[in-house]
Design a protein around this motif. Structure first.
Motif, PDB file in Angstrom:
ATOM      1  N   ILE A 110       1.047  -1.375  -0.082  1.00 22.71           N
ATOM      2  CA  ILE A 110       0.024   0.117  -0.015  1.00 22.71           C
ATOM      3  C   ILE A 110       0.655   1.139   0.029  1.00 22.71           C
ATOM      4  CG2 ILE A 110      -1.851   1.335   1.105  1.00 22.71           C
ATOM      5  CD1 ILE A 110      -2.765  -1.323   2.346  1.00 22.71           C
ATOM      6  N   THR A 111       1.767   1.345   1.105  1.00 29.66           N
ATOM      7  CA  THR A 111       2.590   2.565   1.215  1.00 29.66           C
ATOM      8  C   THR A 111       3.507   2.867  -0.148  1.00 29.66           C
ATOM      9  OG1 THR A 111       2.274   2.635   3.459  1.00 29.66           O
ATOM     10  CG2 THR A 111       4.063   3.970   2.492  1.00 29.66           C
ATOM     11  N   PRO A 112       3.966   1.751  -0.717  1.00 31.75           N
ATOM     12  CA  PRO A 112       5.253   2.025  -1.749  1.00 31.75           C
ATOM     13  C   PRO A 112       4.343   2.324  -3.161  1.00 31.75           C
ATOM     14  CG  PRO A 112       5.867   0.038  -0.695  1.00 31.75           C
ATOM     15  CD  PRO A 112       4.450   0.389   0.131  1.00 31.75           C
ATOM     16  N   GLU A 113       3.041   1.616  -3.063  1.00 38.21           N
ATOM     17  CA  GLU A 113       2.302   2.082  -4.204  1.00 38.21           C
ATOM     18  C   GLU A 113       1.915   3.709  -4.369  1.00 38.21           C
ATOM     19  OE1 GLU A 113      -1.682   0.848  -6.530  1.00 38.21           O
ATOM     20  OE2 GLU A 113      -0.281  -0.895  -5.935  1.00 38.21           O
ATOM     21  N   ILE A 114       1.452   4.214  -2.936  1.00 36.32           N
ATOM     22  CA  ILE A 114       1.037   5.219  -2.978  1.00 36.32           C
ATOM     23  C   ILE A 114       2.430   6.441  -3.290  1.00 36.32           C
ATOM     24  CG2 ILE A 114       0.160   7.302  -1.282  1.00 36.32           C
ATOM     25  CD1 ILE A 114      -1.221   4.954   0.091  1.00 36.32           C
ATOM     26  N   LEU A 145      -0.692  12.765  -6.064  1.00 30.96           N
ATOM     27  CA  LEU A 145      -0.785  12.932  -4.597  1.00 30.96           C
ATOM     28  C   LEU A 145      -1.501  13.903  -4.225  1.00 30.96           C
ATOM     29  CD1 LEU A 145       2.794  11.518  -3.827  1.00 30.96           C
ATOM     30  CD2 LEU A 145       0.782  10.366  -3.105  1.00 30.96           C
ATOM     31  N   ALA A 146      -1.221  15.056  -4.737  1.00 31.96           N
ATOM     32  CA  ALA A 146      -2.131  16.394  -4.494  1.00 31.96           C
ATOM     33  C   ALA A 146      -3.319  16.163  -4.456  1.00 31.96           C
ATOM     34  CB  ALA A 146      -1.255  17.744  -5.147  1.00 31.96           C
ATOM     35  N   LEU A 185      -5.148  13.659  -4.518  1.00 33.83           N
ATOM     36  CA  LEU A 185      -5.795  12.685  -3.576  1.00 33.83           C
ATOM     37  C   LEU A 185      -6.061  13.440  -2.055  1.00 33.83           C
ATOM     38  CD1 LEU A 185      -3.711   9.275  -4.340  1.00 33.83           C
ATOM     39  CD2 LEU A 185      -6.139   9.777  -4.815  1.00 33.83           C
ATOM     40  N   VAL A 186      -4.943  14.015  -1.825  1.00 32.97           N
ATOM     41  CA  VAL A 186      -5.079  14.788  -0.506  1.00 32.97           C
ATOM     42  C   VAL A 186      -6.251  15.694  -0.760  1.00 32.97           C
ATOM     43  CG1 VAL A 186      -3.901  16.536   0.795  1.00 32.97           C
ATOM     44  CG2 VAL A 186      -2.656  14.664   0.243  1.00 32.97           C
ATOM     45  N   ALA A 187      -6.513  16.576  -1.797  1.00 35.44           N
ATOM     46  CA  ALA A 187      -7.606  17.554  -1.886  1.00 35.44           C
ATOM     47  C   ALA A 187      -8.975  16.715  -2.174  1.00 35.44           C
ATOM     48  CB  ALA A 187      -7.384  18.252  -3.128  1.00 35.44           C
ATOM     49  N   ASP A 188      -8.965  15.583  -2.257  1.00 33.12           N
ATOM     50  CA  ASP A 188     -10.226  14.778  -2.686  1.00 33.12           C
ATOM     51  C   ASP A 188     -11.318  14.907  -1.578  1.00 33.12           C
ATOM     52  OD1 ASP A 188     -12.189  12.819  -3.293  1.00 33.12           O
ATOM     53  OD2 ASP A 188     -11.017  12.500  -5.067  1.00 33.12           O
ATOM     54  N   PRO A 189     -12.312  15.377  -1.532  1.00 35.06           N
ATOM     55  CA  PRO A 189     -13.318  15.345  -0.150  1.00 35.06           C
ATOM     56  C   PRO A 189     -13.713  14.058   0.154  1.00 35.06           C
ATOM     57  CG  PRO A 189     -14.095  16.804  -1.906  1.00 35.06           C
ATOM     58  CD  PRO A 189     -12.722  16.061  -2.766  1.00 35.06           C
ATOM     59  N   SER A 190     -13.796  13.064  -0.690  1.00 35.47           N
ATOM     60  CA  SER A 190     -14.025  11.717  -0.248  1.00 35.47           C
ATOM     61  C   SER A 190     -12.917  11.061   0.752  1.00 35.47           C
ATOM     62  CB  SER A 190     -14.623  10.912  -1.599  1.00 35.47           C
ATOM     63  OG  SER A 190     -13.307  10.715  -2.458  1.00 35.47           O
ATOM     64  N   THR A 206      -3.219  10.580   7.018  1.00 31.44           N
ATOM     65  CA  THR A 206      -2.335   9.248   6.266  1.00 31.44           C
ATOM     66  C   THR A 206      -1.588   9.783   5.164  1.00 31.44           C
ATOM     67  OG1 THR A 206      -3.961   7.911   7.484  1.00 31.44           O
ATOM     68  CG2 THR A 206      -2.501   6.914   5.772  1.00 31.44           C
ATOM     69  N   LEU A 207      -2.288  10.462   4.123  1.00 26.32           N
ATOM     70  CA  LEU A 207      -1.573  10.887   3.202  1.00 26.32           C
ATOM     71  C   LEU A 207      -0.587  11.662   3.220  1.00 26.32           C
ATOM     72  CD1 LEU A 207      -5.196  10.678   0.899  1.00 26.32           C
ATOM     73  CD2 LEU A 207      -2.963   9.420   0.540  1.00 26.32           C
ATOM     74  N   GLN A 208      -0.682  12.796   3.814  1.00 26.00           N
ATOM     75  CA  GLN A 208      -0.012  13.783   4.206  1.00 26.00           C
ATOM     76  C   GLN A 208       1.507  13.278   4.822  1.00 26.00           C
ATOM     77  OE1 GLN A 208      -2.413  16.685   6.432  1.00 26.00           O
ATOM     78  NE2 GLN A 208      -2.438  17.997   4.730  1.00 26.00           N
TER      79      GLN A 208
END
Length: 597
Positions: A110-114, A122-123, A125-130, A137-139
């Motif tokens: 999971i982490t290596p793929e992200i 990445l930006a 995903l961080v901004a995605d309200p869902s 976790t993402l940050q």
């Protein structure tokens, strides 16, 4: 209890109630089978984590599996700890450990793929309200990105992992298995073999000759091995420098603090503030010298009893009552949770045959915490009860407030809640005694906690800082150099009223924590933070209590330093350490008054 009883003979009211986790073995087996089934579906998310919906579903599944695996693991191991000789629970413990490894392997992609995603992805995903719940976790994953290498380099570093453990493993074998110490005469003139476990007992002897003989025997033995142990410590420091360079950290110190997102200033602040407070420690040594009635105070006099053994017989029921009374400042809700712990099967109280030694607080998310004790009717056991219930109520409030993913607090925070309870207990005991002998016994007990947990651990932390900086600058660290650095630190910390015996220069060789680098400072910061909280609670009352309870409910929902800061303890400033030192000063003043100094 004069003899240790079998587990089957322990009264139900003295046992913890693990049925609150699993009512039967069949329930455990059912959850175990469910996790094995869920693990099969994790791989279906591989290669899809660029998509917000897939990532959200994957995180939810990861949390669900992790929570169930933790519950299975905690139950199996706590059953094993009741009687470690019981084969059925030895097997269950092993089964749970294997499942834990399987879970780790199944979710390891999971982490290596992200991290393999572009900065833009990445930006987004961080901004995605869902994904708002997983924003932290993402940050955190993005923060790590600068120090994660290519797939091939990571694979290579993983292979180096076993070699990297060698310095610690070799030291452990040498220190625990191969090192043989001579015999030392005890108070009765009997020749007793010196061991790691008996060393402090010898140093606590009233007979000065016994203390001196044990001290000299201990360091003479290490001195004979100084080249080998010097090489293992050097190898450990070299390994740390290698990893810091490989992972692009400016220094080993910054690499070690990165996980908790602690700035190096927190570390250097601690050292600098303790340096300023050394005159207080020196004042304590001067008082110790006077109370021991010696012409010279030596390093082997540091654990010598200052008052004739003051016997405090405290039954478990008395300990519970005294702990509850001491924690009244924390409010009725805190006391209700404490009482629930006392009454509702949270605690396994007494020793029994095969039971795990020591004490701990543990538990699984979704059920109340548990505490394992091996209670003896003495002062130390009462403090252990206060300490472990501090951990337990921290976990209880954190789990009740936070979702599973953010409930677990860091090691940096862990000792704060437990030590705060001890500080409030000590405050209460000191406030309620009129016996000068009892008061001196308590003050000595507390002052020595400051000496060993704050001053001594900070000296260790400074030794680590100096040795790593020298290695990073390409300087050699011979055993002679290590001894010289260590001896100079001892002179600085112990001051003029102490004869800093030359033998102490070898103490670096027997400290296992030096193989878990830049860790010991957490003992000093945790103790200081707890002492600061206790002082605020006693001085301010409700506003400080509210801030403190907010800290207990925060779990791991933010960085440790931020959680503490919001609660009124800013570890990035010297203030909490100064507050702790003001408490230490009050102790010394009270001791001086009693001693007529």
């Amino acid at each position: 209890m004069s003899q240790v009883i079998k587990r089957s003979d322990v009264k139900p009211e003295n046992k913890w109630n693990l049925e609150d986790i699993y009512a039967s073995q069949a329930d455990w087996d059912r959850d175990y089978a469910a996790v094995k089934e869920k693990l099969k579906s994790v791989a279906s998310y591989q290669g899809k984590l660029h998509d917000a919906a897939a990532l959200k579903a994957c995180f939810a599944l990861e949390d669900n599996i992790s929570e169930m695996t933790e519950k299975l693991y905690v139950y199996a191991n706590m059953k094993h700890h009741e009687d470690t000789a019981e084969p059925a629970y030895q097997a269950l413990s092993e089964k749970s450990k294997k499942l834990s490894v399987e879970t780790g392997e199944a979710t390891s992609f999971i982490t290596p793929e992200i991290l393999s995603l572009s900065d833009e992805q990445l930006a987004a995903l961080v901004a995605d309200p869902s994904l708002s719940f997983y924003k932290r976790t993402l940050q955190e994953t993005i923060r790590e990105k600068a120090h994660v290498l290519s797939k091939q380099e990571e694979a290579l570093l993983a292979q180096v992992g076993n070699i990297a453990q060698a310095p610690s493993t070799i030291f452990g074998m040498l220190n625990n298995a191969d090192m043989k110490f001579p015999k030392v005469k005890n108070e009765n003139g009997e020749e007793i073999e010196l061991t790691h476990g008996r060393y402090i007992q010898f140093l606590e002897s009233k007979n000065r000759d016994v203390r001196k003989a044990a001290f000299e025997a201990m360091y003479a033995t290490y001195s004979k091995q100084k080249n080998t142990i010097g090489a293992t410590l050097n190898a450990n420091i070299t390994k740390n420098v290698f990893y810091a360079h490989a992972r692009k950290y400016p220094s080993v110190l910054e690499m070690s603090l990165f996980g908790d997102n602690i700035s190096p200033e927190v570390y250097t602040n601690l050292i600098d503030t303790i340096h300023e407070s050394l005159p207080l420690l020196h004042r304590y040594f001067k008082l110790r010298k006077k109370l021991l009635k010696v012409d010279e105070l030596h390093m082997y006099d540091l654990f010598a009893p200052l008052v004739d053994e003051f016997k405090m017989d405290i039954t478990y029921d008395e300990a519970k009552a005294k702990v509850a009374e001491s924690l009244k400042p924390l409010g009725q809700n805190y006391l209700n949770i404490l009482q629930e712990g006392f009454d509702k099967g949270w605690i396994d109280i007494y020793e029994n045959e095969g039971k795990r030694s020591g004490a701990y607080s543990w538990g699984a998310y979704g059920t109340h915490p548990y505490v394992l004790l091996n209670h003896k009717d003495n002062l130390n056991s009462m403090f252990t009860l206060a300490h472990e219930m501090g951990h337990a109520i921290h976990s209880y409030l954190s789990d009740s407030t936070q979702e599973y993913r953010y409930a677990q607090y860091t090691i940096f925070l862990a000792e704060v809640a437990s030590t705060l309870n001890e500080a409030l207990l000590m405050h209460n005991l000191l406030g309620n005694t009129t016996d000068p002998k009892e008061k001196m016994y308590l003050l000595t007990y507390y002052a020595d906690q400051f000496r060993t947990t704050v001053f001594r651990q900070t000296m260790f932390a400074e030794f680590e800082k100096i040795t790593h900086e020298k290695a990073e600058q390409g300087e050699s660290l011979t055993p002679q150099e290590l001894s010289a650095i260590y001896y100079e630190l001892n002179k600085k910390y112990h001051g003029e009223d102490m004869v800093v015996d030359k033998d102490i220069e070898m103490e670096w060789a027997r400290i296992p924590h030096f193989y878990n680098s830049f860790y010991v400072y957490k003992y000093a910061t945790g103790f200081s933070a707890a002492t600061s909280f206790a002082k605020q609670i006693i001085d301010e009352g409700q506003p400080a209590v509210d801030r403190y309870l907010g800290f207990l409910k925060s779990g791991g929902s933010d960085y440790s330093i931020e959680i503490l800061k919001r609660a009124g303890v800013d570890m990035s400033s010297p203030e909490p350490i100064k507050q702790a030192m003001s408490v230490f000063k009050e102790l010394i003043e009270q001791m001086e008054q009693l001693a007529g100094a």
